[in-house]
Write a protein that holds these residues in place. Structure first.
Motif, mmCIF file in Angstrom:
data_model
loop_
_atom_site.group_PDB
_atom_site.id
_atom_site.type_symbol
_atom_site.label_atom_id
_atom_site.label_comp_id
_atom_site.label_asym_id
_atom_site.label_seq_id
_atom_site.Cartn_x
_atom_site.Cartn_y
_atom_site.Cartn_z
ATOM 1 N N ARG A 167 51.735 33.418 33.497
ATOM 2 C CA ARG A 167 50.489 32.858 34.001
ATOM 3 C C ARG A 167 49.878 33.743 35.085
ATOM 4 N N ARG A 168 50.743 34.332 35.917
ATOM 5 C CA ARG A 168 50.229 35.218 36.962
ATOM 6 C C ARG A 168 49.521 36.420 36.339
ATOM 7 N N ARG A 169 50.156 36.992 35.288
ATOM 8 C CA ARG A 169 49.523 38.126 34.625
ATOM 9 C C ARG A 169 48.208 37.719 33.959
ATOM 10 N N LEU A 170 48.202 36.514 33.367
ATOM 11 C CA LEU A 170 46.962 36.040 32.750
ATOM 12 C C LEU A 170 45.861 35.870 33.790
ATOM 13 N N ILE A 171 46.233 35.340 34.954
ATOM 14 C CA ILE A 171 45.249 35.163 36.017
ATOM 15 C C ILE A 171 44.738 36.516 36.493
ATOM 16 N N GLU A 172 45.657 37.487 36.638
ATOM 17 C CA GLU A 172 45.225 38.824 37.043
ATOM 18 C C GLU A 172 44.296 39.434 36.000
ATOM 19 N N GLU A 173 44.646 39.270 34.715
ATOM 20 C CA GLU A 173 43.776 39.794 33.664
ATOM 21 C C GLU A 173 42.431 39.089 33.669
ATOM 22 N N LEU A 174 42.464 37.754 33.884
ATOM 23 C CA LEU A 174 41.212 37.007 33.929
ATOM 24 C C LEU A 174 40.358 37.464 35.102
ATOM 25 N N THR A 175 41.022 37.677 36.258
ATOM 26 C CA THR A 175 40.278 38.147 37.431
ATOM 27 C C THR A 175 39.672 39.520 37.169
ATOM 28 N N ALA A 176 40.490 40.402 36.568
ATOM 29 C CA ALA A 176 39.971 41.740 36.262
ATOM 30 C C ALA A 176 38.835 41.668 35.241
ATOM 31 N N THR A 177 39.003 40.774 34.234
ATOM 32 C CA THR A 177 37.965 40.635 33.223
ATOM 33 C C THR A 177 36.674 40.096 33.830
ATOM 34 N N ARG A 178 36.822 39.121 34.746
ATOM 35 C CA ARG A 178 35.631 38.589 35.401
ATOM 36 C C ARG A 178 34.946 39.656 36.240
ATOM 37 N N ALA A 179 35.758 40.482 36.898
ATOM 38 C CA ALA A 179 35.169 41.568 37.687
ATOM 39 C C ALA A 179 34.435 42.554 36.782
ATOM 40 N N ASP A 180 35.077 42.899 35.632
ATOM 41 C CA ASP A 180 34.421 43.809 34.684
ATOM 42 C C ASP A 180 33.143 43.187 34.129
ATOM 43 N N LEU A 181 33.225 41.872 33.817
ATOM 44 C CA LEU A 181 32.048 41.192 33.284
ATOM 45 C C LEU A 181 30.923 41.168 34.314
ATOM 46 N N ALA A 182 31.298 40.890 35.576
ATOM 47 C CA ALA A 182 30.278 40.888 36.623
ATOM 48 C C ALA A 182 29.641 42.270 36.774
ATOM 49 N N ALA A 183 30.488 43.312 36.704
ATOM 50 C CA ALA A 183 29.953 44.674 36.793
ATOM 51 C C ALA A 183 29.050 44.983 35.604
#
Length: 406
Positions: A167-183
């Motif tokens: 779950r921690r890795r999924l959250i990190e991936e989700l956070t990174a994905t959200r950052a990429d999406l925002a960018a």
């Protein structure tokens, strides 16, 4: 205690200290009972307890035990030998088997750990039975039950830890994905704004500057034979400069185009035709068909810009004498037609847009229409004039836009 073991957290550190205290407590209990009970081998039991405690204490201190499974296995073997010696001297050592289960399950590989726990439980049962000089099934219940509980607790904890890490890795991936999406959204917004500004500048400032250039050329040709005509062209060029300055200031303020302030789209198109006819040798006529309905600001701006760009192209390239601009309200659509009697061109052989020569007008007009879900078609042929038709779906204005209208 090794690289394969889960990383320590405040909770796991607390559990580790509880395990340390349990081992020390059981060893002190075994040594204390031997001394207070005045057993014949009390000295040996005390020495074995101290040796076992020292061997156990070396594990958390030595860095090799934390980083290597092999070192951890050697340390467990040393502690196990000390424990077996103590078990051979006193039956009280049987209780030390319980914390050893947890150490083996935590430090040894998943396949080897159950075997080590089984051997330790068998040694505990055998040692206790040897001290009692008899064996009964009840003697095996305690060590076996302790081993079962230890296996269930450790494996359950490891399963929860793996799930938590997943779950921690999924959250990190989700956070990174959200950052990429925002960018990506930011980049898309920047590009969309650049396209919008490019279209606005082309349809207003660039066309206005082109009109000023044509007027000044006409004034230059009129001099010195017709100074009044030249003065009229200069005055028109000055007014065009004033209008374009207002456009530029309005871009900075990000408000509605000045041509639409205080009037409707119909009025703006009528004024555009009047201004074009006054400044250039072109008779531009405006026509309205259908019953006008309120339009969204984006639609009004797009239709006005398309009309401005189309008439500017007619003035600059068509060599036309007349142009008709028709705004039509047809059911669920609004249309804008610009028809001229110029020299026409081949729509399949359009020039490539170039910063020096231009050629961005048709692409900008088509982009405006497509951005609002509409279409833009061009019909032309050499020597037969040009017809440009824009068609947009009707979208009612928002309440905020309605309140902002004069």
């Amino acid at each position: 205690m090794n690289t394969a073991a889960p990383a320590l957290t405040p909770t796991t550190r607390a559990l580790a200290w509880c395990l340390h205290l349990l081992v020390v407590g059981l060893l002190v209990l075994a040594a204390g009972r031997a001394v207070t009970g005045e057993r014949p081998q009390a000295g040996w039991i005390l020495a074995a307890s101290v040796s076992c405690a020292l061997a156990y204490a070396a594990g958390p201190v030595l860095p090799g035990v934390r980083g290597s499974r092999r070192a951890a296995a050697l340390w467990l073997a040393t502690v196990g030998v000390c424990w077996l010696v103590l078990l051979a001297l006193t039956p009280d050592a049987v209780w030390v088997a319980f914390p050893l289960y947890f150490l083996q399950l935590h430090l040894l590989p998943r396949r080897a750990a159950p075997a080590a726990v089984t051997v330790t439980a068998a040694a505990a049962v055998t040692g206790f039975a040897a001290h009692q000089h008899s064996f009964s099934p009840a003697m095996a219940i305690g060590p076996a039950l302790g081993a079962t509980v230890a296996v269930a607790v450790v494996w359950g904890y490891q399963a929860l830890y793996r799930e938590s890490e997943h779950r921690r890795r999924l959250i990190e991936e989700l956070t990174a994905t959200r950052a990429d999406l925002a960018a990506a959204q930011h980049s898309a917004g920047v590009l969309a704004e650049r396209d919008r500004l490019a279209g606005e500048i082309h349809d207003t400032l660039a066309q206005g500057l082109s009109s000023i250039q044509l007027l000044l050329r006409a004034a230059e040709r009129a001099l010195p034979q017709a100074p009044q005509t030249a003065a009229r062209h200069v005055a028109q060029a000055r007014q065009a400069a004033v209008d374009n300055l207002a456009e530029a200031r309005r871009f900075v303020a990000a408000l509605t185009p000045p041509a639409l302030e205080g009037t409707t789209l119909t009025g703006a198109l009528e004024r555009l035709c009047t201004t074009t006819s006054a400044r250039h040798p072109l008779t531009a006529r405006f026509h309205l068909t259908g019953d006008p309905v309120p339009l969204a600001t984006a639609h009004e701006v797009a239709l006005l810009r398309i009309a401005q760009s189309a008439l500017a192209n007619t003035v600059s390239h068509a060599e036309a004498t007349a142009a008709d601009v028709t705004l039509g309200y047809l059911g669920a659509h609004v249309t804008l037609d610009v028809v001229d009697d110029g020299r026409g061109f081949d729509p399949t052989r359009l020039p490539v847009p170039d910063p020096e020569t231009g050629g961005f007008g048709l692409a900008a007009m088509r982009g405006r229409a497509h951005a609002l879900g509409g279409t833009l078609t061009i019909a032309s042929a050499p020597g037969h004039g040009t017809t440009l038709a824009a068609r947009l779906p009707l979208v009612p204005p928002t309440d905020k836009e309605s309140e902002a209208r004069p």
